[in-house]
Motif scaffolding. Structure first.
Motif, PDB file in Angstrom:
ATOM      1  N   ARG A   1      -4.199  -4.055  -8.302  1.00 16.83           N
ATOM      2  CA  ARG A   1      -3.381  -3.163  -7.480  1.00 16.83           C
ATOM      3  C   ARG A   1      -3.830  -3.175  -6.022  1.00 16.83           C
ATOM      4  O   ARG A   1      -3.000  -3.167  -5.095  1.00 16.83           O
ATOM      5  CB  ARG A   1      -3.442  -1.755  -8.052  1.00 16.83           C
ATOM      6  CG  ARG A   1      -2.473  -0.784  -7.399  1.00 16.83           C
ATOM      7  CD  ARG A   1      -2.350   0.499  -8.197  1.00 16.83           C
ATOM      8  NE  ARG A   1      -1.441   1.446  -7.558  1.00 16.83           N
ATOM      9  CZ  ARG A   1      -0.119   1.447  -7.680  1.00 16.83           C
ATOM     10  NH1 ARG A   1       0.465   0.518  -8.439  1.00 16.83           N
ATOM     11  NH2 ARG A   1       0.627   2.347  -7.070  1.00 16.83           N
ATOM     12  N   LEU A   2      -5.140  -3.190  -5.782  1.00 18.03           N
ATOM     13  CA  LEU A   2      -5.624  -3.253  -4.406  1.00 18.03           C
ATOM     14  C   LEU A   2      -5.240  -4.570  -3.749  1.00 18.03           C
ATOM     15  O   LEU A   2      -4.878  -4.594  -2.559  1.00 18.03           O
ATOM     16  CB  LEU A   2      -7.143  -3.063  -4.378  1.00 18.03           C
ATOM     17  CG  LEU A   2      -7.661  -1.677  -4.769  1.00 18.03           C
ATOM     18  CD1 LEU A   2      -9.189  -1.664  -4.753  1.00 18.03           C
ATOM     19  CD2 LEU A   2      -7.110  -0.589  -3.850  1.00 18.03           C
ATOM     20  N   ASP A   3      -5.299  -5.663  -4.492  1.00 13.45           N
ATOM     21  CA  ASP A   3      -4.868  -6.959  -3.946  1.00 13.45           C
ATOM     22  C   ASP A   3      -3.397  -6.905  -3.532  1.00 13.45           C
ATOM     23  O   ASP A   3      -3.011  -7.397  -2.461  1.00 13.45           O
ATOM     24  CB  ASP A   3      -5.055  -8.069  -4.980  1.00 13.45           C
ATOM     25  CG  ASP A   3      -6.481  -8.565  -5.049  1.00 13.45           C
ATOM     26  OD1 ASP A   3      -7.316  -8.135  -4.226  1.00 13.45           O
ATOM     27  OD2 ASP A   3      -6.769  -9.388  -5.941  1.00 13.45           O
ATOM     28  N   GLU A   4      -2.571  -6.305  -4.390  1.00 14.52           N
ATOM     29  CA  GLU A   4      -1.150  -6.199  -4.085  1.00 14.52           C
ATOM     30  C   GLU A   4      -0.918  -5.411  -2.804  1.00 14.52           C
ATOM     31  O   GLU A   4      -0.129  -5.806  -1.933  1.00 14.52           O
ATOM     32  CB  GLU A   4      -0.424  -5.535  -5.251  1.00 14.52           C
ATOM     33  CG  GLU A   4       1.059  -5.307  -4.991  1.00 14.52           C
ATOM     34  CD  GLU A   4       1.718  -4.479  -6.077  1.00 14.52           C
ATOM     35  OE1 GLU A   4       2.953  -4.552  -6.195  1.00 14.52           O
ATOM     36  OE2 GLU A   4       1.003  -3.742  -6.790  1.00 14.52           O
ATOM     37  N   HIS A   5      -1.634  -4.301  -2.651  1.00 15.43           N
ATOM     38  CA  HIS A   5      -1.422  -3.475  -1.470  1.00 15.43           C
ATOM     39  C   HIS A   5      -2.045  -4.081  -0.212  1.00 15.43           C
ATOM     40  O   HIS A   5      -1.564  -3.826   0.901  1.00 15.43           O
ATOM     41  CB  HIS A   5      -1.952  -2.058  -1.723  1.00 15.43           C
ATOM     42  CG  HIS A   5      -1.025  -1.252  -2.581  1.00 15.43           C
ATOM     43  ND1 HIS A   5      -0.896  -1.456  -3.938  1.00 15.43           N
ATOM     44  CD2 HIS A   5      -0.133  -0.270  -2.263  1.00 15.43           C
ATOM     45  CE1 HIS A   5       0.005  -0.633  -4.429  1.00 15.43           C
ATOM     46  NE2 HIS A   5       0.488   0.093  -3.434  1.00 15.43           N
ATOM     47  N   TYR A   6      -3.062  -4.889  -0.379  1.00 17.13           N
ATOM     48  CA  TYR A   6      -3.599  -5.634   0.761  1.00 17.13           C
ATOM     49  C   TYR A   6      -2.551  -6.618   1.281  1.00 17.13           C
ATOM     50  O   TYR A   6      -2.397  -6.806   2.493  1.00 17.13           O
ATOM     51  CB  TYR A   6      -4.863  -6.368   0.342  1.00 17.13           C
ATOM     52  CG  TYR A   6      -5.445  -7.278   1.396  1.00 17.13           C
ATOM     53  CD1 TYR A   6      -5.831  -6.791   2.638  1.00 17.13           C
ATOM     54  CD2 TYR A   6      -5.624  -8.638   1.135  1.00 17.13           C
ATOM     55  CE1 TYR A   6      -6.367  -7.627   3.600  1.00 17.13           C
ATOM     56  CE2 TYR A   6      -6.163  -9.482   2.088  1.00 17.13           C
ATOM     57  CZ  TYR A   6      -6.528  -8.973   3.323  1.00 17.13           C
ATOM     58  OH  TYR A   6      -7.062  -9.810   4.271  1.00 17.13           O
ATOM     59  N   GLN A   7      -1.811  -7.206   0.366  1.00 16.51           N
ATOM     60  CA  GLN A   7      -0.753  -8.139   0.760  1.00 16.51           C
ATOM     61  C   GLN A   7       0.433  -7.394   1.383  1.00 16.51           C
ATOM     62  O   GLN A   7       1.021  -7.855   2.371  1.00 16.51           O
ATOM     63  CB  GLN A   7      -0.273  -8.933  -0.452  1.00 16.51           C
ATOM     64  CG  GLN A   7       0.804  -9.956  -0.139  1.00 16.51           C
ATOM     65  CD  GLN A   7       1.233 -10.728  -1.375  1.00 16.51           C
ATOM     66  OE1 GLN A   7       0.865 -10.394  -2.502  1.00 16.51           O
ATOM     67  NE2 GLN A   7       2.011 -11.782  -1.168  1.00 16.51           N
ATOM     68  N   LEU A   8       0.767  -6.207   0.849  1.00 15.41           N
ATOM     69  CA  LEU A   8       1.936  -5.471   1.307  1.00 15.41           C
ATOM     70  C   LEU A   8       1.714  -4.749   2.627  1.00 15.41           C
ATOM     71  O   LEU A   8       2.639  -4.618   3.442  1.00 15.41           O
ATOM     72  CB  LEU A   8       2.346  -4.442   0.246  1.00 15.41           C
ATOM     73  CG  LEU A   8       2.939  -4.981  -1.050  1.00 15.41           C
ATOM     74  CD1 LEU A   8       3.093  -3.852  -2.064  1.00 15.41           C
ATOM     75  CD2 LEU A   8       4.283  -5.657  -0.786  1.00 15.41           C
ATOM     76  N   MET A   9       0.506  -4.239   2.855  1.00 11.14           N
ATOM     77  CA  MET A   9       0.274  -3.389   4.031  1.00 11.14           C
ATOM     78  C   MET A   9      -1.087  -3.650   4.667  1.00 11.14           C
ATOM     79  O   MET A   9      -1.927  -2.755   4.772  1.00 11.14           O
ATOM     80  CB  MET A   9       0.429  -1.916   3.654  1.00 11.14           C
ATOM     81  CG  MET A   9      -0.271  -1.497   2.399  1.00 11.14           C
ATOM     82  SD  MET A   9       0.141   0.228   1.885  1.00 11.14           S
ATOM     83  CE  MET A   9       1.816   0.037   1.277  1.00 11.14           C
ATOM     84  N   PRO A  10      -1.334  -4.872   5.118  1.00 13.07           N
ATOM     85  CA  PRO A  10      -2.634  -5.198   5.709  1.00 13.07           C
ATOM     86  C   PRO A  10      -2.930  -4.419   6.979  1.00 13.07           C
ATOM     87  O   PRO A  10      -4.098  -4.276   7.361  1.00 13.07           O
ATOM     88  CB  PRO A  10      -2.529  -6.695   5.993  1.00 13.07           C
ATOM     89  CG  PRO A  10      -1.063  -6.955   6.123  1.00 13.07           C
ATOM     90  CD  PRO A  10      -0.411  -6.029   5.139  1.00 13.07           C
ATOM     91  N   GLU A  11      -1.885  -3.900   7.634  1.00 13.72           N
ATOM     92  CA  GLU A  11      -2.116  -3.161   8.883  1.00 13.72           C
ATOM     93  C   GLU A  11      -2.910  -1.877   8.655  1.00 13.72           C
ATOM     94  O   GLU A  11      -3.485  -1.330   9.612  1.00 13.72           O
ATOM     95  CB  GLU A  11      -0.781  -2.843   9.567  1.00 13.72           C
ATOM     96  CG  GLU A  11       0.133  -1.890   8.813  1.00 13.72           C
ATOM     97  CD  GLU A  11       1.054  -2.588   7.810  1.00 13.72           C
ATOM     98  OE1 GLU A  11       2.052  -1.967   7.423  1.00 13.72           O
ATOM     99  OE2 GLU A  11       0.747  -3.736   7.414  1.00 13.72           O
ATOM    100  N   TYR A  12      -2.966  -1.394   7.427  1.00 10.99           N
ATOM    101  CA  TYR A  12      -3.719  -0.180   7.131  1.00 10.99           C
ATOM    102  C   TYR A  12      -5.196  -0.450   6.856  1.00 10.99           C
ATOM    103  O   TYR A  12      -5.987   0.498   6.735  1.00 10.99           O
ATOM    104  CB  TYR A  12      -3.095   0.553   5.939  1.00 10.99           C
ATOM    105  CG  TYR A  12      -1.784   1.215   6.282  1.00 10.99           C
ATOM    106  CD1 TYR A  12      -1.750   2.486   6.843  1.00 10.99           C
ATOM    107  CD2 TYR A  12      -0.574   0.554   6.067  1.00 10.99           C
ATOM    108  CE1 TYR A  12      -0.541   3.090   7.172  1.00 10.99           C
ATOM    109  CE2 TYR A  12       0.633   1.146   6.388  1.00 10.99           C
ATOM    110  CZ  TYR A  12       0.642   2.421   6.944  1.00 10.99           C
ATOM    111  OH  TYR A  12       1.844   3.007   7.282  1.00 10.99           O
ATOM    112  N   VAL A  13      -5.565  -1.707   6.725  1.00 12.51           N
ATOM    113  CA  VAL A  13      -6.969  -2.067   6.469  1.00 12.51           C
ATOM    114  C   VAL A  13      -7.381  -3.173   7.447  1.00 12.51           C
ATOM    115  O   VAL A  13      -7.681  -4.307   7.050  1.00 12.51           O
ATOM    116  CB  VAL A  13      -7.173  -2.505   5.002  1.00 12.51           C
ATOM    117  CG1 VAL A  13      -7.204  -1.303   4.076  1.00 12.51           C
ATOM    118  CG2 VAL A  13      -6.095  -3.496   4.551  1.00 12.51           C
TER     119      VAL A  13
END
Length: 375
Positions: A277-289
């Protein structure tokens, strides 16, 4: 020993008695201690954490487990209750370690992490140092078999860093006990950088360990309707999931490449799902990290990351295969009521799915890579 493999318990506990502070606390803070004792007399719980909330949080406690026994029904289907004296008597503990087959135990506090709710940071640090003096005596009874993890005042990161440098000189100290958050700050907050730098400089791992229904209240504590079933089931995993997301997503392990971290007493069966799930969200919203420059799963599979398992988790062999057995730590949770004494070593390692190499990593190699001072 287990089938010829040396066993290191990566997360056991002491049960620090309130009385230790009468002996070990700096006399300057005796009036503060007496005030704390008076508050203790107003609470059903004999442990200090039962009334810390009154001192600086202003939040009602209202949790059933503070006022009622943790175990009210039948015994666990497997295992037995250990002798509670082992939590404060090292001679009793060693006998129980021999029963389980534990060669070396790394011990964590049970109550001291809740000192973050004392009325001043100075008093908090004084109480922590009193605990460290007591812990040093506890471990010195069997210095080759008992080591401890120090506590530091996270709400004052500069003081915490100074305490890390101080306790690093103690022969018993092999790691630093930290919470998954402090007040309104998560682990990627810049204020905590002195702590990461000090841990890295002293080669001491940052060990994240939550507690149930006490300061610093874990993720979701006040949303579980004062129900211990919900709180004890969910708070530690929720808090550790948040801790992983913040310390990985915040790029802390890239900023401090020699920092080692361990996530403890929250189980491990959920980790493959959380990595995905973290990998998916890293791909979807990298601007937050913005400080994260690789997939979260790559950070979790790096040499810097460790996580303890519960001894009887059915999914443990699957996690070892997916995440890697070189990240998993054996932990007894001795002498807490929800452990599996005296079978924690057996339940963890005696599985047909594990190779001899898997067993050696989980029982000995991984904890000694985390706690390098044990080598």
């Amino acid at each position: 020993m287990f089938n010829g493999i040396k066993v290191v318990d990566a997360d056991g506990h002491v049960m620090e008695p309130n009385e230790l502070y009468d002996q070990y606390l700096d006399r300057k803070f005796k009036p503060d201690l007496e005030e704390l004792k008076k508050l203790a007399a107003t609470r059903p719980s004999k442990w200090f954490f039962g009334y810390f909330h009154q001192l600086n949080t202003g939040r009602p406690l209202g949790f059933a487990q503070i006022d009622k026994p943790l175990v009210r029904g039948g015994r666990r289907p497997e295992g037995e209750q250990p002798n509670p004296r082992g939590g404060f008597d090292p001679h009793v503990r060693i006998k129980d370690m021999d029963r389980e087959g534990i060669d070396v135990a790394v011990v964590f506090a049970t109550v001291v992490s809740s000192f973050c709710a004392l009325k001043t940071v100075d008093f908090e640090l004084a109480m922590i140092r009193a605990y460290h003096r007591w812990l040093g005596d506890y471990c010195s009874a069997y210095p080759d078999r008992l080591s401890g993890v120090a506590v530091v005042p996270m709400r004052a990161p500069d003081l915490a860093a100074s305490e890390i440098h101080r306790v690093a000189k103690e022969p018993w100290c092999v790691g630093i006990y930290l919470s998954g958050h402090m007040e309104d700050k998560l682990l990627d907050h810049p204020d905590f950088r002195p702590i990461w730098e000090a841990c890295q400089d002293e080669d001491l791992p940052a060990c994240f360990h939550g507690g149930t229904a006490r300061p610093p209240y874990g993720c979701g504590t006040f949303e579980f309707g004062n129900n211990l079933f919900l709180q004890h089931s969910a708070t530690n995993p929720f808090e550790v999931m948040r801790a992983i997301a913040s310390i990985v997503g915040g790029g802390v392990l890239d900023m401090y490449p020699r920092l080692r971290v361990a996530m403890l007493e929250a189980g491990v069966g959920w980790l493959p799902f959380w990595m995905e799930r973290l990998d998916e969200h890293y791909q979807l919203m990298p601007e937050y990290v913005p400080f994260l420059h690789r997939k979260p799963s790559e950070v979790i599979r790096s040499e810097s990351f460790f996580i303890s398992c519960d001894p009887d988790e059915a999914t443990l062999p699957y996690v070892a295969k997916v995440v890697g057995s070189d990240h998993i730590l054996y932990a007894s949770d001795y002498p807490h009521f929800d452990g599996r004494f005296p079978n924690t070593v057996k339940f963890t390692a005696d599985r047909a799915e594990f190779s001899a190499a898997d067993r050696r990593r989980i029982l000995y190699e991984n904890p000694t890579r985390l706690y390098t001072r044990l080598q």
